[in-house]
Design a protein around this motif. Sequence first.
Motif, PDB file in Angstrom:
ATOM      1  N   SER A   2      -1.637  10.633 -10.228  1.00 45.66           N
ATOM      2  CA  SER A   2      -0.808  12.041 -10.946  1.00 45.66           C
ATOM      3  C   SER A   2      -2.635  11.732 -11.826  1.00 45.66           C
ATOM      4  CB  SER A   2       0.467  12.013 -11.975  1.00 45.66           C
ATOM      5  OG  SER A   2       0.227  11.011 -12.438  1.00 45.66           O
ATOM      6  N   GLY A   3      -2.148  13.578 -12.568  1.00 43.35           N
ATOM      7  CA  GLY A   3      -3.898  13.551 -13.568  1.00 43.35           C
ATOM      8  C   GLY A   3      -3.154  12.627 -14.485  1.00 43.35           C
ATOM      9  N   GLU A   4      -1.958  12.854 -14.388  1.00 39.57           N
ATOM     10  CA  GLU A   4      -1.783  10.931 -16.435  1.00 39.57           C
ATOM     11  C   GLU A   4      -2.508  10.562 -15.882  1.00 39.57           C
ATOM     12  OE1 GLU A   4       0.085  13.003 -15.262  1.00 39.57           O
ATOM     13  OE2 GLU A   4       0.592  14.553 -16.477  1.00 39.57           O
ATOM     14  N   GLY A   5      -2.222   9.283 -14.747  1.00 40.34           N
ATOM     15  CA  GLY A   5      -2.975   8.389 -14.432  1.00 40.34           C
ATOM     16  C   GLY A   5      -4.539   8.300 -13.908  1.00 40.34           C
ATOM     17  N   ALA A   6      -4.564   9.274 -13.336  1.00 40.63           N
ATOM     18  CA  ALA A   6      -6.119   9.262 -13.204  1.00 40.63           C
ATOM     19  C   ALA A   6      -7.430   9.255 -14.515  1.00 40.63           C
ATOM     20  CB  ALA A   6      -7.014  10.672 -12.878  1.00 40.63           C
ATOM     21  N   GLY A 213       0.801   0.308  -2.700  1.00 46.67           N
ATOM     22  CA  GLY A 213      -0.847  -0.082  -2.238  1.00 46.67           C
ATOM     23  C   GLY A 213      -0.768  -1.297  -1.131  1.00 46.67           C
ATOM     24  N   GLN A 214      -0.463  -2.171  -1.635  1.00 43.60           N
ATOM     25  CA  GLN A 214      -0.405  -2.679   0.019  1.00 43.60           C
ATOM     26  C   GLN A 214      -0.808  -1.855   1.214  1.00 43.60           C
ATOM     27  OE1 GLN A 214       1.944  -5.852  -1.220  1.00 43.60           O
ATOM     28  NE2 GLN A 214       0.753  -6.999  -1.890  1.00 43.60           N
ATOM     29  N   GLN A 215       0.662  -1.347   1.479  1.00 42.75           N
ATOM     30  CA  GLN A 215       0.620  -0.512   2.501  1.00 42.75           C
ATOM     31  C   GLN A 215      -0.250   0.370   3.058  1.00 42.75           C
ATOM     32  OE1 GLN A 215       4.214   1.942   2.877  1.00 42.75           O
ATOM     33  NE2 GLN A 215       6.004   0.547   2.377  1.00 42.75           N
ATOM     34  N   GLN A 216      -1.249   1.658   1.760  1.00 40.77           N
ATOM     35  CA  GLN A 216      -2.000   1.981   1.835  1.00 40.77           C
ATOM     36  C   GLN A 216      -3.374   0.840   2.434  1.00 40.77           C
ATOM     37  OE1 GLN A 216      -2.926   4.618   2.668  1.00 40.77           O
ATOM     38  NE2 GLN A 216      -2.992   6.496   1.122  1.00 40.77           N
ATOM     39  N   ARG A 217      -3.389   0.183   1.676  1.00 41.54           N
ATOM     40  CA  ARG A 217      -5.133  -0.793   2.811  1.00 41.54           C
ATOM     41  C   ARG A 217      -4.531  -1.792   4.068  1.00 41.54           C
ATOM     42  NH1 ARG A 217      -5.319  -5.254  -1.799  1.00 41.54           N
ATOM     43  NH2 ARG A 217      -2.836  -5.016  -2.587  1.00 41.54           N
ATOM     44  N   LEU A 218      -2.829  -1.561   4.170  1.00 42.76           N
ATOM     45  CA  LEU A 218      -2.523  -2.045   5.431  1.00 42.76           C
ATOM     46  C   LEU A 218      -3.214  -0.628   6.114  1.00 42.76           C
ATOM     47  CD1 LEU A 218      -0.936  -3.500   7.780  1.00 42.76           C
ATOM     48  CD2 LEU A 218       0.987  -2.738   7.281  1.00 42.76           C
ATOM     49  N   CYS A 219      -2.854   0.857   5.746  1.00 40.42           N
ATOM     50  CA  CYS A 219      -3.333   1.891   6.904  1.00 40.42           C
ATOM     51  C   CYS A 219      -4.509   1.388   6.882  1.00 40.42           C
ATOM     52  CB  CYS A 219      -2.751   3.085   6.328  1.00 40.42           C
ATOM     53  SG  CYS A 219      -1.333   3.134   6.156  1.00 40.42           S
ATOM     54  N   ILE A 220      -5.863   1.512   5.963  1.00 39.90           N
ATOM     55  CA  ILE A 220      -6.845   1.510   6.085  1.00 39.90           C
ATOM     56  C   ILE A 220      -7.664   0.116   6.903  1.00 39.90           C
ATOM     57  CG2 ILE A 220      -9.382   0.295   4.490  1.00 39.90           C
ATOM     58  CD1 ILE A 220      -7.539   1.898   2.173  1.00 39.90           C
ATOM     59  N   ALA A 221      -6.909  -0.592   6.953  1.00 40.36           N
ATOM     60  CA  ALA A 221      -6.878  -2.061   8.086  1.00 40.36           C
ATOM     61  C   ALA A 221      -6.670  -1.716   9.420  1.00 40.36           C
ATOM     62  CB  ALA A 221      -6.035  -3.303   7.565  1.00 40.36           C
ATOM     63  N   ARG A 222      -5.475  -0.917   9.565  1.00 41.06           N
ATOM     64  CA  ARG A 222      -5.710  -0.270  10.338  1.00 41.06           C
ATOM     65  C   ARG A 222      -6.387   0.702  11.288  1.00 41.06           C
ATOM     66  NH1 ARG A 222      -0.334   2.394  10.524  1.00 41.06           N
ATOM     67  NH2 ARG A 222      -1.403   3.951   9.762  1.00 41.06           N
ATOM     68  N   THR A 223      -7.652   1.562  10.124  1.00 38.93           N
ATOM     69  CA  THR A 223      -8.160   2.453  10.818  1.00 38.93           C
ATOM     70  C   THR A 223      -9.704   1.133  10.811  1.00 38.93           C
ATOM     71  OG1 THR A 223      -7.455   4.575   9.408  1.00 38.93           O
ATOM     72  CG2 THR A 223      -9.624   3.777   9.928  1.00 38.93           C
ATOM     73  N   SER A 238      -2.907   9.649  -4.157  1.00 38.98           N
ATOM     74  CA  SER A 238      -2.001  10.463  -5.294  1.00 38.98           C
ATOM     75  C   SER A 238      -0.614   9.615  -5.632  1.00 38.98           C
ATOM     76  CB  SER A 238      -2.166  11.790  -4.750  1.00 38.98           C
ATOM     77  OG  SER A 238      -1.508  11.816  -3.059  1.00 38.98           O
ATOM     78  N   ALA A 239      -0.278   8.818  -4.407  1.00 36.81           N
ATOM     79  CA  ALA A 239       1.094   8.166  -4.461  1.00 36.81           C
ATOM     80  C   ALA A 239       0.868   6.700  -5.240  1.00 36.81           C
ATOM     81  CB  ALA A 239       1.920   8.189  -3.575  1.00 36.81           C
ATOM     82  N   LEU A 240       0.233   6.168  -6.012  1.00 38.30           N
ATOM     83  CA  LEU A 240      -0.345   4.615  -6.057  1.00 38.30           C
ATOM     84  C   LEU A 240      -0.160   4.695  -7.985  1.00 38.30           C
ATOM     85  CD1 LEU A 240      -2.135   3.501  -3.548  1.00 38.30           C
ATOM     86  CD2 LEU A 240      -0.339   3.610  -3.009  1.00 38.30           C
ATOM     87  N   ASP A 241      -0.074   4.047  -8.873  1.00 39.66           N
ATOM     88  CA  ASP A 241      -0.449   3.336  -9.729  1.00 39.66           C
ATOM     89  C   ASP A 241      -1.563   3.341  -9.846  1.00 39.66           C
ATOM     90  OD1 ASP A 241       0.060   0.345  -9.252  1.00 39.66           O
ATOM     91  OD2 ASP A 241       2.084   0.632  -8.782  1.00 39.66           O
TER      92      ASP A 241
END
Length: 313
Positions: A2-6, A213-223, A238-241
Amino acid sequence: MSGEGAEAAQGGSPSKRAESLSGPPLRDLPGELGVKPSGRVHSPESLAEGPSGGPSGDAPVTDPVFSCQDVSVFYGAIQALKEVTIDIGRRQVLSCIGPSGCGKSTFLRCLNRMNDTIPGARVTGRIGLDGQDIYDRHTDVARLRARIGMVFQRPNPFPKSIYDNVAYGPRIHNLTRSRADLDELVFTSLQRAGLWREVKDRLSAPGTGLSGGQQQRLCIARTLAVEPEVILMDEPCSALDPIATAHIEDLIEQLRNSYAIVIVTHSMQQAARVSQRTAYFHLGRLVEVGPTDRVFTNPKHRLTEDYITGRFG
């Protein structure tokens, strides 16, 4: 993110960034931008179709991995992308920024032919990967997508174990000859994605049981496991803290030493942190592209300045 998180992660806001803008006067577009009391821009009819002519930019990229010429995308009778011409360099990050609906994600999906899956979608122009037209009728699309990895907005691990998530691509593309080779590739991919230490004792656990966050890094590892040449990221944070976002951004910085990376982001602070070049899209057109520092501190186009200073978007 989100904009606030960024803003929290960067320690500033678009308005604060605007105060530091410097450089010579910008070339005005025909007509005037009418700024409403809310700060949003009312675009007069002269801007309704977006900027005319080619994008403002700097010196061309030397030895690009992608070379895009006059790329347009149509969904039925609707034109979503209009004659985009841009080169994408090797071992660097290109950030695509712009308001919602400006065509940046549509452009990203052109690069690995994801738009092929949308009924009624049509792509014109030429997109060359290492000089070869990816839309040539003889192109093997499955092999193409192995060369051009994709990380989506929301983590999408398969309903399989952590190990099998990473091993899936190498198995279907026959990239390894033995279980030992596959084990090594899984280990290397998880390590490069910064996830190995966190999952090494539970590789048989479901990938869906990891944190966002771990799931997104897992998807990057899969890539990474299919050994791509280019990595495409469609708003990967966008969906991460903020903490998970920092992990992904650190990972992007490491990966750019080996890959060309194209990232779509709504966070201008993130674009400034992770990319070497930035492209600004507006109403389906590429308005401006150049070194990130220059685009954010001395944009050549009035629309770019108005967007990064928060007047609209």
